[in-house]
Design a protein around this motif. Sequence first.
Motif: not given
Length: 453
Positions: A198-221
């Motif tokens: 249960i703890v990890w399920g809540l953690t996943w929601y706040f951490i995971y993003r798809d590539p096009a939605e991730h704030r810290t991935v750059n265009d080069a990656e």
Amino acid sequence: MRSTQHQNQNHQIKTSAIMINPLTNKPTRIRFRMLAFVFVSVVINYMDRSNISVAASAISSELQLTSVQLGLIFSAFGWTYAALQIPGGILVDRFGPRILYAFSLTLWSAVTLLQGFVKGFTGLFGLRMATGAFEAPAFPANNRIVTSWFPDNERATAIAVYTSGQFLGLAFLTPALAAIEHVAGWRGLFIITGVVGIVWGLTWYFIYRDPAEHRTVNDAELDYIKDGGGLINRQTDKEPVRSTKFKWSNLYKVMSYRKLWGVYIGQFAVNSTLWFFLTWFPTYLVKYRGLNLLTSGFLASVPFLAAFAGLLLSGFLSDYLLKKGVSVGIARKSPIIIGLLLSVSIVGANYVDSTALIILFMTIAFFGNGFASITWVFVSTLAPKHLIGLTGGVFNFIGGLASIIVPIVIGFLASDGSFTRALVFIAVLAFIGACSYIFLVGKVERIKTDDDG
């Protein structure tokens, strides 16, 4: 999908970062962080599948279950898990993995917790079915995540890494789970593992993003992933993102190709050995080979460590061969065929009495199972690109049938007090799986349909 406003804000952030640090045009490595999150999710996934095997002897004694009833309990997870694989794949294509995975993780963990309060066979059987239902979208989601975040030449390694979570987690968790069961009882075991999920399920929601939605991935990656064949779903003028609606004709498509049936049958064979180890293996050591619970917990970890090593070796070797110019057919199929043939060695345990030799044969067989477990790479490689989730659902549905059939059949085969026929059964299935990759899969290339665009 990024909104225009979010894209502009993200572009401004990246532009500012580049002005400050000229090295930011190098690809970021966010994909490996996402892979680590998937790995942890797989560890928890298999912890909640296998805790029943650790608790089985105590449950059987307290609830007065026969070997046939225990086999049915072991199989209950698979009834709903297999039945909902195709819907799970459809949901992954439709909604994506972030919200769906968090929902799935939290609910299956809550159901795991409730198993600590059951009073009889019927309640436990029903809750195990519920666990299977809520875990159903997990592996189609895992495959979608890796297909989105990794280029083709890194994908087998990525799949090997996250799939290894099932083996490494169990190798270290099996003794820990046995110790928890010894101290807190089998009811405490279910409650504790449920809370962790249960703890990890809540953690996943706040951490995971798809590539096009991730704030810290750059265009080069993003470009590195896309140019290497990753399906990042990045919105551009030329590549509009569309969600895939279910059509019965799509289901027909993913069930009408011989090469896909080759990997479907192979997955059933791989899962057959896996589900023996996830369900009956500790009981085999305790009830049929006379070991005590704590000893069996530690000895059971040895084959899981071997499977972990086999899986990582397989993934790295497959990608290495591909990068060296070896044909994709040889690079991808050879580890699976060799691994399934090694799994046939499980039958050798029928002919020895030494605990060391029994564990040796089990270790070789499960090493082979791990070596063969990069099978998800064929979903990424062969599936029509707009039907990866659905293909993964069918693939895992047919593979998931092993979680129903194998525990029940073993329960009947072992009902006379001997495990000999059960191990022969597992060996035969492994051999059939090797043959399916040799004779049915054929040329390894993506299936193209008119809807791919």
